[in-house]
Design an enzyme around this catalytic site. Structure first.
Site, mmCIF file in Angstrom:
data_model
loop_
_atom_site.group_PDB
_atom_site.id
_atom_site.type_symbol
_atom_site.label_atom_id
_atom_site.label_comp_id
_atom_site.label_asym_id
_atom_site.label_seq_id
_atom_site.Cartn_x
_atom_site.Cartn_y
_atom_site.Cartn_z
ATOM 1 N N TYR A 119 27.143 29.816 27.549
ATOM 2 C CA TYR A 119 26.049 30.137 28.468
ATOM 3 C C TYR A 119 25.280 31.333 27.925
ATOM 4 O O TYR A 119 25.874 32.349 27.552
ATOM 5 C CB TYR A 119 26.601 30.494 29.857
ATOM 6 C CG TYR A 119 25.533 30.967 30.817
ATOM 7 C CD1 TYR A 119 24.981 30.096 31.749
ATOM 8 C CD2 TYR A 119 25.041 32.283 30.765
ATOM 9 C CE1 TYR A 119 23.977 30.526 32.618
ATOM 10 C CE2 TYR A 119 24.038 32.710 31.621
ATOM 11 C CZ TYR A 119 23.511 31.831 32.539
ATOM 12 O OH TYR A 119 22.514 32.242 33.382
ATOM 13 N N GLU B 227 17.181 30.114 30.692
ATOM 14 C CA GLU B 227 18.633 29.907 30.704
ATOM 15 C C GLU B 227 18.992 28.685 29.873
ATOM 16 O O GLU B 227 18.358 27.638 30.010
ATOM 17 C CB GLU B 227 19.096 29.703 32.157
ATOM 18 C CG GLU B 227 20.598 29.537 32.308
ATOM 19 C CD GLU B 227 20.972 29.155 33.743
ATOM 20 O OE1 GLU B 227 21.437 30.023 34.489
ATOM 21 O OE2 GLU B 227 20.805 27.978 34.098
#
Ligand code: GDP
Ligand code: MN
Length: 378
Positions: free
Chosen positions: A104, A189
């Site tokens: 992530y 993101e």
């Protein structure tokens, strides 16, 4: 807020050189099949719903296909979905990647620190909110020098990357920072960022363009459907005005009292439909404009809840009375008022002269507004 669908986010990724699987957008099952038969997307592939909500993987909106027939079935299945209230109209097809690890990475705005923040976690592929804090690395970034080499190295370490993969991350973070800055993003993101061999590939993209910079991005004008026409007008006039689904209007001053008023209405079975936050407005003309906007939302009743601090009660009352004379008779609505605080007496007097009684306690006000909206007498 301009929230981009995954494929739009990935177009930006491509522009800045962030590695992606080979992919194509499709708007029907036929188009999806053509994407693979033409060779634009290799098989096996992933078929993904292009909706703004997350959690598609778990919700059946991301499916895998090994053959053109499976692509058709997956596309038909996903296009028939209503995912978290949103009809699926677009698909993204991409060649399936053999993932070694899911990471992530994001750049976001930390509003309390008033700085961008680089967030990295070795536990990608799940929502970051569900990841243990200890497994998340956060670094505030000074926007003037920009994302520094040592910060990129720390992120690589946090992700457990070394050698060529660490180098790949370094280049990717440079690109991500460029994108974040130049495209006026408030969030970029990548989740998951897949480790594939020695390299990294962005499998998902979430990009949100900062609202206050949206005027610099006419390219997104047609996807800005998050504001109602009245909210759009309010924004231009710098009035804090929000439309909900209910039928009772709320006019208050300040975010706290506005939210509390909505809660109290709900508590008594009411359904707030639109609210207006006058904030510290001390300008009767602005109060008038705001009130006229409220009238255009056609509420069944309006609850006015003002606490006069910076805003003086008589100023608000004057603006309201002026506005009421301008609202066409056919658009009038019952008005229930509660004004307290600075210059309360004068304000109440002005309202009374215009035929509006001020009720001192909020509970009675809320009950009266709920009754009026239901067709009773206020
Ligand atoms: P989200 O659930 O809405 O965030 O959708 P994602 O785009 O993140 O996809 C959900 C999950 O599908 C990912 O976390 C991956 O595990 C999986 N996935 C997506 N693309 C691929 C792929 O190319 N190969 C493999 N093996 N899994 C993938
Ligand atoms: Mn994801």
């Amino acid at each position: 807020m301009v929230k981009l669908a995954e494929w739009r986010g990935k177009e930006l990724f491509r522009k800045y050189g962030i590695p992606l699987p080979k992919g194509q957008v499709a708007r029907s099952a036929d188009e999806a099949v053509r994407a693979v038969t033409s060779g634009a997307v290799p098989l096996p592939c992933v078929v993904k719903a292009q909706v703004l909500a997350g959690g598609r993987g778990k919700g059946g909106a991301v499916r895998f296909a090994n053959t053109a027939e499976e692509v058709r079935a997956a596309a038909e299945g996903i296009l028939a979905l209503e995912f978290k209230g949103e009809r699926v109209k677009e698909l993204l097809l991409e060649g399936k990647v053999a993932i070694a690890r899911e990471l992530y990475v994001s750049l976001a705005l930390d509003r309390s620190a008033r700085l961008p923040v680089l967030i990295a976690s070795g536990q990608g592929g799940v929502e970051i909110e569900s990841v243990d804090d200890a497994a998340i690395d956060r670094q505030l970034v000074d926007p003037f020098p920009g994302l520094a080499a040592y910060e990129r190295r720390r992120a690589a370490r946090a992700l457990g990357l070394s050698g060529p993969a660490a180098k790949a991350l370094d280049g990717l973070l440079v690109a991500l920072w460029e994108l974040f800055q130049r495209e006026d993003a408030e969030l970029v993101e990548i989740n998951p960022l897949a480790v594939v061999g020695d390299g990294l590939i962005a499998l998902d993209a979430k990009v949100i363009i900062e609202d206050d910079a949206a005027f610099r991005h006419p390219e997104y004008a047609e996807i800005r459907d998050d504001r109602t026409p009245l909210e759009e007008i309010a924004r231009e006039k710098e009035i804090a005005f929000v439309q909900l689904d209910g039928n009772i209007g709320v006019i208050a001053n300040g975010a706290g009292i506005t939210m509390a008023t909505l809660d109290v209405l709900k508590e008594f079975g009411g359904n707030p439909g639109v609210f207006l936050d006058l904030g510290g407005t001390d300008d009767p003309r602005k109060v008038t404009e705001a009130f006229l906007l409220m009238a255009r939302a056609r509420p069944k009743a309006v609850l006015l809840n003002i606490f006069g601090g910076v805003t003086r009660c008589d100023t608000v009352a004057k603006g309201l009375v002026e506005a009421m004379t301008q609202v066409p008779a056919s658009e009038r609505f019952p008005l229930i008022a509660r004004i307290r605080g600075n210059n309360e007496k004068e304000g109440i007097e002005i309202l009374r002269a215009a035929g509006v009684a001020s009720v001192p306690d909020l509970k009675s006000c809320a009950q009266a507004a709920v009754a009026a909206a239901a067709g009773g007498r206020p």
